[in-house]
Design a protein around this motif. Structure first.
Motif: not given
Length: 237
Positions: A157-163
């Motif tokens: 679950d390594d997602f982009d926090e800005d997105e």
């Protein structure tokens, strides 16, 4: 050879006699000190009595007064000798006590040294070094395990926090637009607002009290509706 030399030589000729212990010698010295202290007190009393006797006879019996003074001088000489003897015995007792203390300290230190030697005989320095190295390695392993457990596991679950934040803002904006759409705006009255009471004193004077209160209530509602419309328009912008 002097008599004292013969005396000490004769006293030391017996080799079978064992040397006294320090405790026994100290006890004998204390007894001697106590005996001499009593003798000292006795002589002081005798000297005082002879002095009193010499004063009593004075010029009346010079012979008796002189005899009393002679005895006083002999007693004072004995007292001086006892004072010196007591000083010597006290010095000897203190030296013997110190020697006995040093002997006991030395004996106890030797006993402790033997015990320490017996303990160290079962120790190998190489084994101690190996043991300390092993302990250090195990501590390092334990530290690495603790750090591994404390690390955050992603599970993919390594997602982009800005997105994610941008998507959340879009959802909030959509929800806000829906709320704006569902808001029912109040109907704007087509007729003009009634004039102020102070500007139409004649018409107001001819109205009944009930009509006056109804017209004032209508005027307040119209003003509140205008305020609501202004607030809604400001909030929407």
């Amino acid at each position: 050879m002097s008599k004292l030399g013969k005396f000490f030589k004769g006293g030391g000729s017996s080799k079978s006699r064992a040397a006294p212990s320090p405790q026994e010698a100290l006890a004998r010295l204390r007894e001697t000190e106590e005996m001499l202290s009593k003798k000292q007190e006795y002589l002081e009393n005798r000297i005082q009595r002879e002095l009193t006797l010499a004063k009593k006879h004075g010029t009346q019996n010079k012979r008796a007064a002189l005899q009393a003074l002679k005895r006083k001088k002999r007693l004072e000489k004995q007292l001086t000798q006892i004072d010196g003897t007591l000083s010597t015995i006290e010095f000897q007792r203190e030296a013997l006590e110190n020697s006995h203390t040093n002997t006991e300290v030395l004996r106890n230190m030797g006993f402790a040294a033997k015990a320490m030697k017996a303990v160290h005989e079962n120790m190998d320095l190489n084994k101690i070094d190996d043991l300390m190295q092993e302990i250090t390695e195990q501590q390092d392993i334990a530290q690495e395990i603790s750090e591994a457990f404390s690390q955050r596991v992603g599970f993919g679950d390594d997602f982009d926090e800005d997105e994610l934040m941008a998507e959340l803002e879009e959802l909030e904006q959509e929800e806000l637009n829906k709320k704006m759409t569902n808001i029912r705006l109040p109907n704007v009255p087509s007729s003009s607002l009634p004039a102020q009471p102070d500007r139409m004193p004649g018409r107001m004077a001819g109205m009944s009290p009930a009509a006056h209160r109804s017209r004032a209530a209508s005027s307040r509602r119209a003003e509140e509706e205008d305020d609501d419309i202004k607030q809604l328009a400001a909030w929407a912008t």
